[in-house]
Motif scaffolding. Sequence first.
Motif, PDB file in Angstrom:
ATOM      1  N   PHE A 104      54.130  30.890  32.682  1.00 24.53           N
ATOM      2  CA  PHE A 104      53.927  31.191  34.115  1.00 24.53           C
ATOM      3  C   PHE A 104      53.025  32.652  34.164  1.00 24.53           C
ATOM      4  N   VAL A 105      53.504  33.443  33.333  1.00 25.45           N
ATOM      5  CA  VAL A 105      52.942  35.008  33.153  1.00 25.45           C
ATOM      6  C   VAL A 105      51.112  34.777  33.060  1.00 25.45           C
ATOM      7  N   THR A 106      50.895  33.843  32.071  1.00 27.32           N
ATOM      8  CA  THR A 106      49.464  33.670  31.439  1.00 27.32           C
ATOM      9  C   THR A 106      48.723  32.904  32.363  1.00 27.32           C
ATOM     10  N   ARG A 107      49.310  32.350  33.546  1.00 27.30           N
ATOM     11  CA  ARG A 107      48.552  31.570  34.252  1.00 27.30           C
ATOM     12  C   ARG A 107      47.413  32.410  35.036  1.00 27.30           C
ATOM     13  N   SER A 108      46.351  31.655  35.346  1.00 27.81           N
ATOM     14  CA  SER A 108      45.125  32.880  36.246  1.00 27.81           C
ATOM     15  C   SER A 108      45.427  33.519  37.292  1.00 27.81           C
ATOM     16  N   VAL A 109      46.452  32.586  38.052  1.00 27.59           N
ATOM     17  CA  VAL A 109      47.102  33.144  39.371  1.00 27.59           C
ATOM     18  C   VAL A 109      48.532  33.102  39.209  1.00 27.59           C
ATOM     19  N   PRO A 110      49.221  34.141  38.775  1.00 29.70           N
ATOM     20  CA  PRO A 110      50.635  33.930  38.486  1.00 29.70           C
ATOM     21  C   PRO A 110      51.434  34.203  39.769  1.00 29.70           C
ATOM     22  N   ALA A 111      52.293  32.950  39.954  1.00 31.10           N
ATOM     23  CA  ALA A 111      53.180  32.892  41.109  1.00 31.10           C
ATOM     24  C   ALA A 111      54.540  33.722  40.889  1.00 31.10           C
TER      25      ALA A 111
END
Length: 157
Positions: A104-111
């Motif tokens: 989740f931290v490495t997503r382009s837009v972290p939620a």
Amino acid sequence: MKRTRPTHLIGLAGAGLITAYLGELWLVTSGSRAIAPPWTLALTLAVVAVLVLVAAWPVRRAVRGERRRAIDPLVASRVVILAKASSLTGAVIVGVGAGALVFFVTRSVPAAGPIWMSVAVTVGAGAVLAAGLIAESWCTLPPQDPEADQIGDRVGA
């Protein structure tokens, strides 16, 4: 029964991390939604950690000689097995929570929601792991005095 080794815990945590990260990645790339760990899992893990310590407390008192009545050996062995299972399971879930957190931290837009839920699950699993290791140490008998054994051998006892 042998004590839980740190290498086993590290290996299980690593396997959980890799499995969770790759599982989340596979879900997202196949068009599904990622699975965020629920808050109730973190709460349940914290309760389990407390219950493991509560179950091990009478065994600790018996080992230290603070208890008037002896504890049933079957109960003590069950508590040790619970402690070992808790530490191993806690290590796996720490890895799973950390793998989800990394995903989740490495997503382009972290939620923020899934990140905090992953942190909570990782902390709760760390509490179960620590409680298992503490309970296991509480159930360990103190080492026998080797000098007393040698005297007993000479006397013929």
